[in-house]
Design a protein around this motif. Structure first.
Motif, PDB file in Angstrom:
ATOM      1  N   UNK A 184      -9.444  -4.488 -27.491  1.00 35.37           N
ATOM      2  CA  UNK A 184      -9.766  -5.921 -27.466  1.00 35.37           C
ATOM      3  C   UNK A 184     -10.032  -6.395 -26.028  1.00 35.37           C
ATOM      4  N   UNK A 185     -11.185  -7.002 -25.836  1.00 35.85           N
ATOM      5  CA  UNK A 185     -11.601  -7.487 -24.523  1.00 35.85           C
ATOM      6  C   UNK A 185     -11.896  -8.974 -24.625  1.00 35.85           C
ATOM      7  N   UNK A 186     -11.225  -9.784 -23.797  1.00 35.12           N
ATOM      8  CA  UNK A 186     -11.452 -11.229 -23.802  1.00 35.12           C
ATOM      9  C   UNK A 186     -12.419 -11.608 -22.692  1.00 35.12           C
ATOM     10  N   UNK A 187     -13.428 -12.399 -23.055  1.00 36.30           N
ATOM     11  CA  UNK A 187     -14.382 -12.954 -22.094  1.00 36.30           C
ATOM     12  C   UNK A 187     -14.176 -14.462 -22.076  1.00 36.30           C
ATOM     13  N   UNK A 188     -13.650 -14.984 -20.971  1.00 34.84           N
ATOM     14  CA  UNK A 188     -13.422 -16.418 -20.806  1.00 34.84           C
ATOM     15  C   UNK A 188     -14.592 -16.999 -20.024  1.00 34.84           C
ATOM     16  N   UNK A 189     -15.067 -18.169 -20.418  1.00 33.65           N
ATOM     17  CA  UNK A 189     -16.195 -18.798 -19.748  1.00 33.65           C
ATOM     18  C   UNK A 189     -15.767 -19.846 -18.740  1.00 33.65           C
ATOM     19  N   UNK A 190     -16.509 -19.925 -17.642  1.00 29.92           N
ATOM     20  CA  UNK A 190     -16.281 -20.937 -16.601  1.00 29.92           C
ATOM     21  C   UNK A 190     -17.637 -21.478 -16.176  1.00 29.92           C
ATOM     22  N   UNK A 191     -18.030 -22.642 -16.744  1.00 30.59           N
ATOM     23  CA  UNK A 191     -19.288 -23.271 -16.353  1.00 30.59           C
ATOM     24  C   UNK A 191     -19.172 -23.845 -14.946  1.00 30.59           C
TER      25      UNK A 191
ATOM     26  N   UNK B 230     -13.429   3.679 -20.976  1.00 30.05           N
ATOM     27  CA  UNK B 230     -13.720   3.374 -22.379  1.00 30.05           C
ATOM     28  C   UNK B 230     -14.133   1.922 -22.626  1.00 30.05           C
ATOM     29  N   UNK B 231     -14.241   1.113 -21.573  1.00 28.18           N
ATOM     30  CA  UNK B 231     -14.709  -0.277 -21.698  1.00 28.18           C
ATOM     31  C   UNK B 231     -15.765  -0.525 -20.633  1.00 28.18           C
ATOM     32  N   UNK B 232     -16.940  -0.983 -21.055  1.00 26.58           N
ATOM     33  CA  UNK B 232     -18.034  -1.235 -20.107  1.00 26.58           C
ATOM     34  C   UNK B 232     -18.585  -2.637 -20.300  1.00 26.58           C
TER      35      UNK B 232
ATOM     36  N   UNK C  52     -30.485  -8.598 -25.371  1.00 21.01           N
ATOM     37  CA  UNK C  52     -29.221  -8.224 -25.981  1.00 21.01           C
ATOM     38  C   UNK C  52     -28.005  -8.842 -25.334  1.00 21.01           C
ATOM     39  N   UNK C  53     -28.159 -10.029 -24.734  1.00 18.21           N
ATOM     40  CA  UNK C  53     -27.007 -10.719 -24.145  1.00 18.21           C
ATOM     41  C   UNK C  53     -26.006 -11.061 -25.249  1.00 18.21           C
ATOM     42  N   UNK C  54     -24.741 -10.759 -24.998  1.00 20.49           N
ATOM     43  CA  UNK C  54     -23.688 -11.007 -25.979  1.00 20.49           C
ATOM     44  C   UNK C  54     -22.952 -12.319 -25.744  1.00 20.49           C
ATOM     45  N   UNK C  55     -22.686 -12.634 -24.466  1.00 12.36           N
ATOM     46  CA  UNK C  55     -21.892 -13.817 -24.116  1.00 12.36           C
ATOM     47  C   UNK C  55     -22.495 -14.446 -22.875  1.00 12.36           C
ATOM     48  N   UNK C  56     -22.507 -15.791 -22.820  1.00 10.65           N
ATOM     49  CA  UNK C  56     -23.037 -16.494 -21.658  1.00 10.65           C
ATOM     50  C   UNK C  56     -22.180 -17.703 -21.323  1.00 10.65           C
ATOM     51  N   UNK C  57     -22.254 -18.120 -20.053  1.00  8.36           N
ATOM     52  CA  UNK C  57     -21.785 -19.445 -19.649  1.00  8.36           C
ATOM     53  C   UNK C  57     -22.961 -20.142 -18.981  1.00  8.36           C
TER      54      UNK C  57
ATOM     55  N   UNK D 124     -21.295   3.341 -25.295  1.00  3.64           N
ATOM     56  CA  UNK D 124     -21.192   2.722 -26.625  1.00  3.64           C
ATOM     57  C   UNK D 124     -20.333   1.460 -26.597  1.00  3.64           C
ATOM     58  N   UNK D 125     -20.849   0.412 -27.220  1.00  2.00           N
ATOM     59  CA  UNK D 125     -20.097  -0.823 -27.335  1.00  2.00           C
ATOM     60  C   UNK D 125     -20.135  -1.737 -26.131  1.00  2.00           C
ATOM     61  N   UNK D 126     -20.861  -1.352 -25.079  1.00  2.00           N
ATOM     62  CA  UNK D 126     -20.908  -2.165 -23.863  1.00  2.00           C
ATOM     63  C   UNK D 126     -21.402  -3.568 -24.167  1.00  2.00           C
ATOM     64  N   UNK D 127     -20.786  -4.564 -23.521  1.00  2.46           N
ATOM     65  CA  UNK D 127     -21.207  -5.955 -23.666  1.00  2.46           C
ATOM     66  C   UNK D 127     -22.086  -6.354 -22.493  1.00  2.46           C
ATOM     67  N   UNK D 128     -23.116  -7.153 -22.762  1.00  6.78           N
ATOM     68  CA  UNK D 128     -23.981  -7.715 -21.722  1.00  6.78           C
ATOM     69  C   UNK D 128     -23.641  -9.188 -21.569  1.00  6.78           C
ATOM     70  N   UNK D 129     -23.230  -9.564 -20.356  1.00  5.79           N
ATOM     71  CA  UNK D 129     -22.767 -10.928 -20.074  1.00  5.79           C
ATOM     72  C   UNK D 129     -23.742 -11.618 -19.137  1.00  5.79           C
ATOM     73  N   UNK D 130     -23.999 -12.899 -19.423  1.00  4.80           N
ATOM     74  CA  UNK D 130     -24.938 -13.705 -18.629  1.00  4.80           C
ATOM     75  C   UNK D 130     -24.168 -14.867 -18.007  1.00  4.80           C
TER      76      UNK D 130
END
Length: 574
Positions: free
Chosen positions: A226-233, A44-46, A168-173, A135-141
């Motif tokens: 709830x899904x947390x995306x933490x960034x690491x540059x 249920x989470x992609x 459609x990128x949702x979140x990036x670092x 449905x609801x999948x996030x695209x991460x860069x």
């Protein structure tokens, strides 16, 4: 699916090698091609993941390394497997399309069979197809997206920003994005990206008060979870690259702060916590063993196409570590089944993006054409042709690196040349024209100045030892940059398992041992100091282009790779 006969035959070859038969008429080709990318949803989470696109909007060839050495505890472990060793470890069939995507084996033949990879218009089609079933999948860069082409350089990354929004990128670092300067990054974050794409980096802070420069993380709901995306540059941005682009920011791995960030996200209700990382895979593997509470690390920087996540045990359980290659060549798909507030199971697939198997998305195509139009004439200038394969990726010199080194030595009248150990840069097949765009795909950075330096033999050894330690230090936290500096003119032996200061041996110029006290003229480019910036210097792409116009035909020979000591049987080398 619009394609010519040659492309259709290539599609047939790919499909047949993949174990299914295509219908022998073009009206069914698109349907059959989609079968190659059928990926049933799990859970249920992609999360969809791209990284290190390096501004490659168009399909291209990209040869994976034949040398990616592991030392110490990393010897014989992913990502330090190449060729057949990689195929055997991950159960990939020899001669398959996936073998072409993951290795350098029979590269020219495989490339002519399976065609180009990547291309944002083709990637966009794949992203839409995968998202339709999730449905609801996030695209991460994972970063290194806005840099790597002449067009991106001239638009200060705007072409890639627009392409990522269209994708459609949702979140990036980030990493090389910061080499456009702090003002440009914040301008984009607070402008066109506002409300559309989050920039996250828990390890970037102000140098005065230690305040966060970006959001450390975001929490997004996927199907009410709830899904947390933490960034690491990239933690060594101000060491591997010029500090003057971001003089008021500090980086680092920030392990303790990361643990606090994970704990905070969990306390706020996150049932899935993922690190979107630009550390490099060896660093991520160590980090995963030292922090707890991460379900996965979606990694970048080292350009490793890893078919299966590596599970790493830690005090809190197990963290999955992945890396999704480079150049828009792969799309990682991570599905979680979340039950009772925790991850119960997962499935992962790293999908190669074969341009011949995916129709070009019309909206992305139009956007790409719009951005390219002002630069088409300059980019398409034919400078020369190549009689052999040109490539870069690998621990030591690639054949395109050798072209750059030869140009530096000739144009600067220097017996020795250094070129940075960058991992980005596309490949060209034998017989191809070398265009200005191809040269820029190897050199387009914001500090391209060429240099000539008088260096003693001892200073040359010190430089090589320092870079060698960045690559082969057995502690991943001390690996601070790319691959080994590319060397022209000078021959040497490298012993990766030796101690620091003892890896570089038997340095010779024209067959004679280098004299520690003698001074030598060394050409180079991409200096990181402010003094070098202020001195200026011809851009490396102009120097290489001039050299190629004179050469007309590049006679490709074996690149100047050092003799390797103590590496017999290492599965990170073919």
């Amino acid at each position: 699916m619009d394609m010519n006969r040659r492309e259709f035959l290539q599609l047939l070859a790919i499909a047949s090698a993949s174990g299914f038969m295509l219908n022998n008429n073009q009206s069914h080709a698109a349907t059959d091609a989609r079968r190659f990318y059928e990926l049933p949803r799990h859970g249920n989470v992609s999360l969809l993941h791209i990284t290190d696109s390096h501004a490659q909007l168009n399909p291209m060839y990209f040869r994976e390394p034949e040398i990616n050495l592991g030392v110490g505890a990393t010897n014989g472990r992913p990502p330090h497997l190449v060729g057949n060793a990689l195929l055997k470890h991950f159960g990939v069939r020899q001669g398959s399309p996936e073998a072409y995507a993951y290795t350098s084996l029979n590269f020219v033949e495989a490339a002519r069979t399976y065609g180009k990879v990547g291309g944002f218009a083709h990637l966009a089609t794949l992203v839409k197809q995968i998202r339709a079933s999730r449905p609801g999948a996030l695209l991460l860069d994972g970063g290194d997206t806005w840099q790597g082409s002449g067009q991106a350089l001239w638009t200060k990354g705007q072409d890639m920003i627009d392409a990522c929004l269209e994708l459609g990128v949702d979140v990036m670092t980030m990493h090389f994005e910061c080499m456009y300067g702090a003002q440009r990054i914040k301008e984009a974050e607070e402008g066109v990206l506002q409300g559309r794409m989050d920039v996250v980096a828990q390890n970037v802070k102000t140098s005065d008060f230690g305040d966060p420069v970006f959001k450390p993380y975001v929490i997004r709901e996927i199907n009410a979870i709830p899904v947390a995306i933490i960034g690491q540059a990239f933690p060594y941005s101000t060491i591997a690259n010029p500090r003057y682009f971001v003089p008021d920011w500090t980086y680092g791995i920030q392990e303790e702060n990361l643990q606090l960030t994970i704990d905070e996200a969990r306390k706020k209700g996150a049932q899935v916590v993922v690190l979107l990382s630009h550390n490099g895979m060896d660093v991520d593997l160590k980090l995963a063993s030292r922090v707890s509470g991460l379900d996965a690390i979606l990694g970048g920087h080292t350009h490793d196409g890893i078919p299966t996540p590596i599970p790493v045990k830690n005090s809190g359980g197990t963290t999955l570590v992945t890396n999704a290659g480079s150049n828009g060549k792969f799309l990682g798909v991570l599905d979680f089944e979340v039950k009772a507030g925790r991850v119960a199971s997962f499935k992962y697939k790293l999908l190669p993006v074969f341009a011949n198997l995916l129709a070009a998305d019309p909206g992305m195509t139009a956007l790409m054409q719009k951005h390219r139009a002002p630069y088409e004439g300059k980019l398409s200038e034919k400078l020369a042709t190549t009689d052999g394969l040109l490539y870069r990726r690998g621990n030591f010199n690639g054949s395109f690196d050798q072209v750059i080194l030869d140009a530096l030595m000739k144009e600067k009248d220097a017996p020795i040349a250094f070129s940075p150990g960058f991992r980005w840069g596309t490949s060209l097949l034998p017989g191809s024209a070398i265009t200005m765009e191809d040269v820029l795909n190897q050199t387009a950075i914001t500090y391209p100045m060429t240099t000539v330096t008088e260096m003693t033999g001892m200073q040359i050894k010190t430089v090589l030892e320092d870079v060698g330690d960045n690559l082969f230090n057995p502690d991943p936290y001390y690996q601070q940059g790319g691959d080994m500096v590319r060397v022209g003119g000078l021959e040497y032996t490298c012993e990766p398992n030796a101690a620091m200061g003892q890896r570089i041996q038997d340095m010779r110029l024209n067959g004679k041992l280098l004299d520690a006290n003698k001074t030598y003229k060394v050409a180079g480019w991409a200096p990181v100091s402010e003094a070098a910036r202020d001195r200026g210097g011809e851009a490396v792409w102009d120097l290489v282009a001039r050299h190629l116009r004179t050469e007309k035909v590049v006679k490709v020979s074996a690149p100047n790779v050092p003799k390797l000591k103590g590496m017999a049987g290492n599965p990170g080398m073919i």
